[in-house]
Motif scaffolding. Structure first.
Motif, PDB file in Angstrom:
ATOM      1  N   ARG A  50     -26.338 -33.110  16.406  1.00  0.00           N
ATOM      2  CA  ARG A  50     -27.119 -33.964  15.935  1.00  0.00           C
ATOM      3  C   ARG A  50     -27.613 -33.705  14.674  1.00  0.00           C
ATOM      4  NH1 ARG A  50     -31.314 -37.606  19.046  1.00  0.00           N
ATOM      5  NH2 ARG A  50     -33.181 -37.656  17.735  1.00  0.00           N
ATOM      6  N   ASN A  54     -32.592 -35.980  12.172  1.00  0.00           N
ATOM      7  CA  ASN A  54     -33.030 -36.995  13.205  1.00  0.00           C
ATOM      8  C   ASN A  54     -34.013 -36.355  14.138  1.00  0.00           C
ATOM      9  OD1 ASN A  54     -33.034 -38.869  14.977  1.00  0.00           O
ATOM     10  ND2 ASN A  54     -30.875 -38.993  15.460  1.00  0.00           N
ATOM     11  N   PRO A 135     -34.256 -35.283  23.434  1.00  0.00           N
ATOM     12  CA  PRO A 135     -33.350 -36.333  22.926  1.00  0.00           C
ATOM     13  C   PRO A 135     -32.456 -36.771  24.229  1.00  0.00           C
ATOM     14  CG  PRO A 135     -32.540 -34.611  21.971  1.00  0.00           C
ATOM     15  CD  PRO A 135     -33.611 -33.999  22.705  1.00  0.00           C
ATOM     16  N   ARG A 187     -38.153 -49.064  17.453  1.00  0.00           N
ATOM     17  CA  ARG A 187     -37.150 -49.161  18.351  1.00  0.00           C
ATOM     18  C   ARG A 187     -37.327 -50.308  19.423  1.00  0.00           C
ATOM     19  NH1 ARG A 187     -34.313 -44.070  20.839  1.00  0.00           N
ATOM     20  NH2 ARG A 187     -35.999 -44.103  22.282  1.00  0.00           N
ATOM     21  N   VAL A 215     -36.610 -45.545  10.025  1.00  0.00           N
ATOM     22  CA  VAL A 215     -36.663 -44.384  10.735  1.00  0.00           C
ATOM     23  C   VAL A 215     -35.509 -43.733  10.732  1.00  0.00           C
ATOM     24  CG1 VAL A 215     -38.786 -43.997  12.090  1.00  0.00           C
ATOM     25  CG2 VAL A 215     -36.698 -45.690  12.824  1.00  0.00           C
ATOM     26  N   PRO A 216     -35.508 -42.206  10.707  1.00  0.00           N
ATOM     27  CA  PRO A 216     -34.201 -41.415  10.862  1.00  0.00           C
ATOM     28  C   PRO A 216     -33.500 -41.655  12.342  1.00  0.00           C
ATOM     29  CG  PRO A 216     -36.096 -39.973  10.900  1.00  0.00           C
ATOM     30  CD  PRO A 216     -36.807 -41.291  10.311  1.00  0.00           C
TER      31      PRO A 216
HETATM   32  P1  AMP Z   1     -33.623 -40.495  20.908  1.00  0.00           P
HETATM   33  O1  AMP Z   1     -32.682 -39.777  20.239  1.00  0.00           O
HETATM   34  O2  AMP Z   1     -33.576 -41.282  22.066  1.00  0.00           O
HETATM   35  O3  AMP Z   1     -34.427 -39.115  21.696  1.00  0.00           O
HETATM   36  O4  AMP Z   1     -34.682 -40.851  19.855  1.00  0.00           O
HETATM   37  C1  AMP Z   1     -35.147 -40.285  18.916  1.00  0.00           C
HETATM   38  C2  AMP Z   1     -35.630 -41.235  17.831  1.00  0.00           C
HETATM   39  O5  AMP Z   1     -37.116 -41.440  17.725  1.00  0.00           O
HETATM   40  C3  AMP Z   1     -35.212 -41.086  16.604  1.00  0.00           C
HETATM   41  O6  AMP Z   1     -33.886 -41.335  16.175  1.00  0.00           O
HETATM   42  C4  AMP Z   1     -36.186 -41.682  15.560  1.00  0.00           C
HETATM   43  O7  AMP Z   1     -35.873 -42.839  15.390  1.00  0.00           O
HETATM   44  C5  AMP Z   1     -37.262 -41.754  16.500  1.00  0.00           C
HETATM   45  N1  AMP Z   1     -38.269 -40.462  15.821  1.00  0.00           N
HETATM   46  C6  AMP Z   1     -38.545 -39.334  16.429  1.00  0.00           C
HETATM   47  N2  AMP Z   1     -39.365 -38.535  15.734  1.00  0.00           N
HETATM   48  C7  AMP Z   1     -39.937 -39.477  14.853  1.00  0.00           C
HETATM   49  C8  AMP Z   1     -40.911 -39.478  13.694  1.00  0.00           C
HETATM   50  N3  AMP Z   1     -41.604 -38.457  13.680  1.00  0.00           N
HETATM   51  N4  AMP Z   1     -41.134 -40.802  12.953  1.00  0.00           N
HETATM   52  C9  AMP Z   1     -40.393 -41.819  13.284  1.00  0.00           C
HETATM   53  N5  AMP Z   1     -39.539 -41.806  14.312  1.00  0.00           N
HETATM   54  C10 AMP Z   1     -39.071 -41.014  15.018  1.00  0.00           C
END
Ligand code: AMP
Ligand code: MG
Length: 309
Positions: A50, A54, A135, A187, A215-216
């Motif tokens: 990853r 992100n 994640p 999301r 968002v990243p």
């Molecule tokens: P996941 O891969 O399902 O755990 O999702 C993580 C996602 O949460 C990331 O790809 C971002 O889109 C979002 N995310 C996590 N931390 C932040 C943050 N500090 N600000 C904005 N979005 C975040």
């Protein structure tokens, strides 16, 4: 129950040693590590391949634990009381003295947090002395796992331990709501947009468009089965896998039902599982029936559009 207890103990042992552990949640399986540990969280990025930019979602047992690391608002409390524990994540401001590893937030001052509902993971979070960064337990950009077996498919023996909590009940990732400045859905996910909007003063009326998302990690390519996908198809080609949401009079071998009665919640639950089965069956192309862009249909379409890039 006994078995669960000894498995939870095993998970704790690995986590305390800064190892990553697979954990069940109601959305999808997570790849978890101590969110306060640089070493543990770094392993998540390595295992998943990853990008470091992100950021990770951090999983807490309850509000008291969260307050050690984050600043909260009345709006957050309202949503928390209504939906937590459950399939919703919040972006909040970090406290200055928070112990969250910088790896988790990519050195930023905001953090995404969540309170999973799955009983086994709640029992784990309750006894741990730290929250879990987790994640989805898949290689970056690939299909999220909804069972222990899926996690094994992704990582094989690279993960030391997976807590088996059966099949994920929701089957798609959490809805992410940012509470920094104006509330905003970042999301789509396990809670429908309308349900959340009812609780927000500044209604998120705008239709969700990928190009608006800054968002990243919410890139255009994601959730990929690595097979071409065609959307809104009435009649598939003979060699294609065909995903449907309503039973047809004549079913064929290449038909894969996400739901037989156009139940969109059920269809979302079956989405990743079905993509995995289609991939295992070595289909070279996937066609998908039109899915109404409402409720869970919006979440399914979001994932399918990204999967099709
Ligand atoms: P996941 O891969 O399902 O755990 O999702 C993580 C996602 O949460 C990331 O790809 C971002 O889109 C979002 N995310 C996590 N931390 C932040 C943050 N500090 N600000 C904005 N979005 C975040
Ligand atoms: Mg993911």
């Amino acid at each position: 129950m006994k078995n669960n207890l000894s498995n939870i103990k095993k998970a704790i042992k690995y986590l305390n040693n800064n190892e990553c552990v697979g954990i069940p949640t109601e959305t999808v399986y997570g790849l978890a590590a101590n969110a306060y540990s640089d070493k543990g969280t770094l392993k998540i990025f390595k295992l998943k391949k990853r990008p470091k930019k992100n950021p990770l979602i951090v999983h807490y047992y309850n509000l008291n634990d969260l307050k050690k690391d984050c600043l909260i608002s009345l709006k957050f409390l309202k949503l928390y009381k209504k939906f937590c524990p459950g399939p919703i994540s919040f972006v909040l401001k970090l406290k200055r003295n928070s112990r969250i590893s910088n790896n988790v937030t990519n050195n930023k001052k905001n953090i995404a947090v969540r309170f999973p509902r799955h009983q086994l993971t709640r029992r784990l979070l309750k006894v741990l002395k730290y929250p879990l960064a987790a994640p989805s337990a898949n290689l970056s950009r690939k299909i999220s796992p909804v069972s222990k077996k899926d996690v094994v498919d992704e990582f094989g023996k690279k993960i030391k331990f997976i807590l088996d909590g059966g099949r994920s009940k929701i089957g798609v990732e959490s809805t992410i709501v940012s509470l920094i400045n104006k509330p905003k859905i970042l999301r789509l996910g396990g809670i429908e947009r309308n349900k959340i909007n009812k609780f927000l003063i500044n209604k998120n009326k705008k239709k969700y468009k990928i190009k608006n998302i800054v968002v990243p990690g919410q890139g255009k390519i994601h959730y990929s089965p690595e097979i071409p996908i065609r959307l809104n198809i009435k009649n598939p080609k003979k060699y294609e896998a065909f995903m449907l949401i309503k039973k047809r009079k004549i079913s064929k071998k290449n038909f894969f039902y996400l739901s037989k009665k156009k139940n969109l919640k059920e269809a979302a639950k079956n989405l990743y599982k079905t993509l995995r089965i289609i991939k295992k069956n070595k289909f070279k192309s996937i066609a998908v029936e039109k899915i109404p862009d409402i409720g869970f249909g919006e979440t399914i379409n979001d994932r399918l559009i990204r999967a099709s890039k």
